[in-house]
Motif scaffolding. Sequence first.
Motif, short mmCIF file in Angstrom:
data_model
loop_
_atom_site.label_atom_id
_atom_site.label_comp_id
_atom_site.label_asym_id
_atom_site.label_seq_id
_atom_site.Cartn_x
_atom_site.Cartn_y
_atom_site.Cartn_z
N LEU A 7 10.66 -11.04 -3.55
CA LEU A 7 9.28 -10.55 -3.58
C LEU A 7 8.45 -11.90 -3.16
O LEU A 7 8.37 -13.08 -3.41
CB LEU A 7 8.92 -10.10 -5.04
CG LEU A 7 8.72 -11.26 -6.30
CD1 LEU A 7 7.69 -11.98 -6.28
CD2 LEU A 7 8.87 -10.53 -7.55
N ILE A 8 7.23 -11.41 -2.51
CA ILE A 8 6.39 -12.39 -1.81
C ILE A 8 5.15 -11.96 -2.72
O ILE A 8 4.65 -10.73 -2.86
CB ILE A 8 6.28 -12.41 -0.38
CG1 ILE A 8 5.85 -10.96 0.07
CG2 ILE A 8 7.52 -12.88 0.15
CD1 ILE A 8 5.55 -10.75 1.61
N THR A 9 4.25 -12.92 -2.92
CA THR A 9 3.10 -12.75 -3.78
C THR A 9 2.17 -14.04 -3.60
O THR A 9 2.57 -15.15 -2.91
CB THR A 9 3.40 -12.51 -5.25
OG1 THR A 9 2.29 -12.35 -6.17
CG2 THR A 9 4.20 -13.69 -5.83
N LEU A 52 13.44 -5.92 -1.41
CA LEU A 52 12.43 -6.77 -0.98
C LEU A 52 10.91 -6.19 -1.40
O LEU A 52 10.73 -4.94 -1.39
CB LEU A 52 12.41 -6.87 0.66
CG LEU A 52 13.55 -7.19 1.51
CD1 LEU A 52 13.37 -7.14 2.80
CD2 LEU A 52 14.20 -8.30 0.73
N SER A 53 10.15 -6.89 -1.93
CA SER A 53 8.85 -6.64 -2.58
C SER A 53 7.89 -7.47 -1.84
O SER A 53 7.58 -8.57 -1.81
CB SER A 53 8.84 -6.74 -3.98
OG SER A 53 7.29 -6.64 -4.40
N ASP A 54 6.93 -6.52 -0.79
CA ASP A 54 5.95 -7.37 -0.09
C ASP A 54 4.36 -7.11 -0.97
O ASP A 54 3.94 -6.07 -0.72
CB ASP A 54 5.83 -6.70 1.26
CG ASP A 54 4.72 -7.45 2.38
OD1 ASP A 54 4.17 -8.30 1.96
OD2 ASP A 54 4.86 -7.17 3.40
N GLU A 55 4.13 -7.99 -1.58
CA GLU A 55 2.89 -7.94 -2.29
C GLU A 55 2.60 -6.58 -2.99
O GLU A 55 1.73 -6.17 -3.14
CB GLU A 55 1.70 -8.20 -1.47
CG GLU A 55 1.55 -9.80 -0.90
CD GLU A 55 0.98 -10.71 -1.61
OE1 GLU A 55 0.72 -10.30 -2.84
OE2 GLU A 55 0.77 -11.70 -1.12
N HIS A 68 0.73 -1.33 0.11
CA HIS A 68 -0.13 -0.09 -0.10
C HIS A 68 0.97 1.31 -0.09
O HIS A 68 0.37 2.31 0.56
CB HIS A 68 -0.75 -0.12 1.19
CG HIS A 68 -1.96 -1.16 1.09
ND1 HIS A 68 -3.03 -1.26 -0.06
CD2 HIS A 68 -2.12 -2.19 1.86
CE1 HIS A 68 -3.67 -2.28 0.24
NE2 HIS A 68 -3.14 -2.82 1.30
N PHE A 69 1.97 1.25 -0.69
CA PHE A 69 2.90 2.32 -0.99
C PHE A 69 3.46 3.04 0.26
O PHE A 69 4.87 3.40 0.14
CB PHE A 69 1.96 3.32 -2.00
CG PHE A 69 0.93 2.74 -2.66
CD1 PHE A 69 1.53 1.80 -3.67
CD2 PHE A 69 -0.05 3.28 -2.61
CE1 PHE A 69 0.71 1.16 -4.57
CE2 PHE A 69 -1.10 2.78 -3.81
CZ PHE A 69 -0.45 1.85 -4.57
#
Length: 369
Positions: A220-222, A187-190, A114-115
């Motif tokens: 990344l997690i998705t 790191l990329s969280d959804e 959510h940015f």
Amino acid sequence: LSSLRMVLSHYSRTEVFLFEGGTEMIEFKNVSKTFSTKTGPVTAIEDVNLAIPNGQIFGIIGYSGAGKTTLIRMLNGLEKPTTGEVKINDVVINQLTGAALAQQRHKIGMIFQHFNLLWSRTVKANIMFPLEIAGVSRPQREQKVRELIELVGLTGKEDRYPSELSGGQKQRVGIARALANDPEILLSDEATSALDPETTDEVLDLLLEIKRKRKITIVLITHEMHVIRKICDQVAVLDGGKIIEDGAVLDVFKHPQQALTKRFITAETDPTPQDTEIILDELVDQNPNGRVVRLTFHGDQAKLPIVSEMVHEFPEVALNIIAGNIKQTQEGSIGSLYVQLTGPQSQLDGAVSFLRKLRVETEVVSDEQ
């Protein structure tokens, strides 16, 4: 003072290693995490072992509650494992505290679902914020922000506020901010789950560009297999806090071992799996003597006239194409095709054997003979 010198010396050596690159940057060794709750202990992560090579995009996929966020937060020390070790270039993250942990976090960027932008700051000021905290001089901050705005495609929007941006533009600001301190790990969280499909692809293309230009490692997690298929080099499937399957993305797509992995892949390779299932049932009812087959093509197979060769080889077999598509991974293409075959049993057996001899993965979905 001597202790501080030791810490600075240790991290100067670490940064040299990070710059030069290594085979395995990130490693989870026998990692478990248990939370204490009012109703008793809850295990979020159980005996996870993973090695993430330097310079790759590594995806961790699982449904809500699988433990994805808990796992990724261990990389920057926001969560500490109950047992096991989390290493980045042989530095055990869960043993760091204070200044040493802050120094390690300085080299890890984070993109949020959510940015998490500062709504009272402009695009430029949002990106500049971590540089201010790091004590970077004003001229250096200005130069870095200009470079990052150009990198993420926001030129001309420097003075806009988050409320004036689309979802995709907000996420581009978030990505630029995460890159401000030149991290070795992102790191990329959804990061794309709040975006529409077209914007999702644009953000994924941007992450690919960043990886190629900066030689950065992205974890990344998705819960979307589309994200894994489009940009990841390797994938791990997380279920109930356990890694149930992992490997190169194309290998996992070609030979999924677990039922959960197969569900993820089917949802991605079959654009409308429910519609396909309805059509299959209707065809079987209309022609109970047919055989429904699912063909999976890999790489150059997807470009070859394999089906027409099969029809030519077995002229008594009639073929009805039900559904199909071709998807692209970082390692090559993978195609899926559902067909109904009708004709004499011996000819059907021969046709299926012929396809398998050509190394086409052939699954008989329905056989009413």
